[in-house]
Write an enzyme that holds these catalytic residues in place. Structure first.
Site, short mmCIF file in Angstrom:
data_model
loop_
_atom_site.label_atom_id
_atom_site.label_comp_id
_atom_site.label_asym_id
_atom_site.label_seq_id
_atom_site.Cartn_x
_atom_site.Cartn_y
_atom_site.Cartn_z
N GLN A 130 -18.32 18.33 -3.59
CA GLN A 130 -19.48 17.28 -3.87
C GLN A 130 -20.54 17.37 -2.97
O GLN A 130 -20.06 17.52 -1.75
CB GLN A 130 -18.70 15.84 -3.80
CG GLN A 130 -19.73 14.79 -3.44
CD GLN A 130 -19.57 13.55 -4.50
OE1 GLN A 130 -19.39 13.72 -5.73
NE2 GLN A 130 -19.75 12.51 -3.85
N HIS B 119 -30.24 12.44 1.99
CA HIS B 119 -29.22 11.47 1.63
C HIS B 119 -29.45 10.31 2.79
O HIS B 119 -28.53 9.97 3.47
CB HIS B 119 -27.87 11.81 1.57
CG HIS B 119 -27.01 10.83 0.89
ND1 HIS B 119 -26.89 9.76 1.36
CD2 HIS B 119 -26.01 11.20 -0.20
CE1 HIS B 119 -26.02 9.12 0.64
NE2 HIS B 119 -25.70 10.24 -0.26
N GLU C 160 -32.76 8.21 -1.29
CA GLU C 160 -32.52 9.58 -0.94
C GLU C 160 -33.58 10.64 -1.72
O GLU C 160 -33.44 10.69 -3.02
CB GLU C 160 -30.93 9.88 -1.55
CG GLU C 160 -30.03 8.89 -1.05
CD GLU C 160 -28.59 9.03 -1.70
OE1 GLU C 160 -28.38 10.05 -2.51
OE2 GLU C 160 -27.84 7.91 -1.54
#
Ligand SMILES: O=P(O)(O)OC[C@H]1O[C@H](O)[C@H](O)[C@@H](O)[C@@H]1O
Length: 319
Positions: free
Chosen positions: A97, A185, A293
């Protein structure tokens, strides 16, 4: 410091206090003479602190792993070359991920300082830029095999008296085209989630990851976060700021403009998800963070052999 005259390139420049830099183990910290500072961990080139006005502007979980064993839960992890769980039947499928950038060891390429016009036209503000690099040959064997493209990343973190800028250059140094997604992020530090509103999203389409990725249109000019929120806002004009404002007085706390990044993810895990993340703590800290983000994650950027791409964000803080 005499700030009444604009210094000529050589004349007064030498007498201006200069930014300071400290490098200890894998932590790089730079400070401006005016007090602002930024800290970057070479693991992920993750910005882990940005202080201005004596206050921390980024949220880092108290349980974050800072030893390189796991991506850092907080600050600004960099997502590349895939956002979220990789899709099936794609070149990024074998990757974890959010890709490998946030869990690779980057190198520090150096610091440069420059003088920019100050808020007051008679003043000159110093800025300091830190550059970090990651390339194919620096990856672990596992990542190199999982994503066998010859790439070069240069990540630039620029501290000014009133902003933090992060910019990524992606180069294709190989013979084959590759596709990537990218996202900064950013975990913003806030006093209380119930006291903030996110502005600049009205009428924009978003995919709601808490509702199986279904598409919706934002109706609110000032979005309140009252539950788990995980949305990908799409097709935004990067020059129009996303503003995190105080609900009390409508004053902006943060204002984020982007370049070449047309998506913005708004994420808060809320209490149950916070409890479920081993590296998130304390549980109640979900009230002290909002992730805004900036990214390019709706589709894929295709980079042809020999080509380069650049994108970035600039975060201004009220302080
Ligand atoms: O736990 P991580 O892999 O760091 O991901 C944290 C979060 O990142 C983004 O904001 C995604 O939209 C979320 O779905 C995800 O939960």
């Amino acid at each position: 410091m005499d700030r009444s005259n604009k210094p000529s390139a050589i004349g007064l420049g030498a007498s201006l206090p200069q930014p300071t830099l400290s490098i200890k183990d894998n932590i790089i910290e730079a400070s401006l003479p005016t007090g602002q500072s930024v800290t970057v961990n070479l693991y992920g080139a993750t910005v882990t602190s940005w202080k201005t006005g004596g206050q921390e502007q980024l949220f880092v979980s108290q349980k974050a792993h800072l030893d390189g064993s796991k991506p850092i839960r907080g600050g600004i992890p960099l997502v590349f070359p895939v956002f979220g769980p990789p899709p099936q039947n794609h070149a990024t499928s074998p990757l974890p991920q959010h890709g490998f950038a946030r869990n690779s060891n980057w190198e520090f390429l150096g610091k440069s300082s420059s003088e920019a016009p100050g808020r007051d036209s008679n003043q000159t503000d110093l800025t300091v830029k830190l550059d970090f690099g990651l390339s194919h040959s620096m990856l672990t064997d596992e990542f190199r095999q999982s994503w066998p493209y010859e790439f070069g990343l240069v990540y630039s973190v620029t501290l000014t008296t009133d902003s933090l800028e992060t910019a990524l250059q992606v180069r294709n140094e190989g013979q084959q085209n590759f596709e990537f997604q990218v996202l900064m992020h950013t975990y913003l530090n806030i006093a209380d989630i119930s006291d903030i509103r996110v502005k600049g999203l009205e009428s924009k389409t978003y995919l709601d990851k808490t509702l199986r990725g279904t598409a919706h249109t934002e109706s609110s000019p000032a979005l309140a976060i009252t539950q788990e929120t995980d949305r990908i806002y799409q097709q935004l004009d990067p020059a129009v700021p996303i503003v995190v404002a105080s609900a009390k007085d409508d004053q902006p706390l943060f204002s984020i403009t982007r370049e070449a990044l047309t998506d913005v993810v708004v994420w808060n895990p809320w209490i149950e998800k916070a409890k479920g993340m081993a590296d998130f703590g304390p549980d109640e800290a979900y009230k002290n963070m909002i992730c805004v983000e900036a990214g390019s994650v709706s589709g894929w950027q295709t980079l042809e052999a020999g080509e380069a791409w650049e994108g970035g964000q600039s975060i201004k803080s009220r302080l």
